[in-house]
Design an enzyme around this catalytic site. Sequence first.
Site, mmCIF file in Angstrom:
data_model
loop_
_atom_site.group_PDB
_atom_site.id
_atom_site.type_symbol
_atom_site.label_atom_id
_atom_site.label_comp_id
_atom_site.label_asym_id
_atom_site.label_seq_id
_atom_site.Cartn_x
_atom_site.Cartn_y
_atom_site.Cartn_z
ATOM 1 N N CYS A 77 5.402 -4.428 -7.817
ATOM 2 C CA CYS A 77 4.154 -5.194 -7.882
ATOM 3 C C CYS A 77 4.231 -6.140 -9.077
ATOM 4 C CB CYS A 77 2.976 -4.233 -8.033
ATOM 5 S SG CYS A 77 1.386 -5.057 -8.249
ATOM 6 N N CYS A 84 1.596 -5.041 -11.877
ATOM 7 C CA CYS A 84 1.638 -3.785 -12.647
ATOM 8 C C CYS A 84 2.992 -3.105 -12.689
ATOM 9 C CB CYS A 84 0.597 -2.807 -12.102
ATOM 10 S SG CYS A 84 1.080 -2.036 -10.541
ATOM 11 N N CYS A 95 -1.843 -1.990 -3.629
ATOM 12 C CA CYS A 95 -1.052 -1.310 -4.661
ATOM 13 C C CYS A 95 -1.825 -0.099 -5.183
ATOM 14 C CB CYS A 95 -0.734 -2.257 -5.819
ATOM 15 S SG CYS A 95 0.136 -1.442 -7.179
ATOM 16 N N CYS A 113 -2.535 -0.622 -9.321
ATOM 17 C CA CYS A 113 -3.463 -1.600 -9.897
ATOM 18 C C CYS A 113 -4.573 -2.018 -8.942
ATOM 19 C CB CYS A 113 -2.710 -2.831 -10.390
ATOM 20 S SG CYS A 113 -2.074 -3.893 -9.071
ATOM 21 N N CYS A 137 3.901 -6.542 6.095
ATOM 22 C CA CYS A 137 3.950 -7.998 5.998
ATOM 23 C C CYS A 137 3.400 -8.380 4.627
ATOM 24 C CB CYS A 137 3.106 -8.582 7.125
ATOM 25 S SG CYS A 137 3.278 -10.343 7.290
#
Length: 134
Positions: free
Chosen positions: A52, A55, A100, A103, A123
Site C-alpha cells: 500500500c 501505509c 487496505c 490504513c 482489479c
Amino acid sequence: MPHIMIIQKSIPNEEWKEILTPLQYKILREGGTEKAFTGELLNNHEKGVYVCVACGNELFSSETKYDSKTGWPSFYSPISENSFIIKPNSGSINASEVICAKCGGHHGHVFTDGPEPTGLRFCMNSAALKFKKK
Ligand code: FE
C-alpha cells in the site's frame, strides 16, 4: 476489528492530503479510480511485492499478477487474507470493494471472473500501490 478503526481515526483526511499525491488521495480516500491503461505498474513483470503506497501494508506478490486486459493491474489473490477488508457489493458496480486493512484506504474492487486457482480478479489502482523489487 478495533485496531483498524484506531489507525483510520488517527490520520484525518486533512493529513492524508499532505501525505498523498492528489491522484493517490482521490483513489485511497475518496474511492476514485485511475484512468485505464495509465498506471505505471500495469505492465510491471518484475518479481517482488506490492505494498500500500499510503501505509506500506503488503498486499500482493508478483506471483499472482496477471494480464486481465482491463487496463488495471490485476491479481488473482492477495498476499495474505489479512491484507484487505472486503466490503461486499458496495457502490454502483457489481463487485466488492477492496480496502487496505491497515490504513483503511480504498484500493479497488474484486470480481469473480478471475483465473484459476481462485477465480478472483483483484482489479487495482496502480497509483495506490508501491512495488518493492525482490
Ligand atoms: Fe494502507
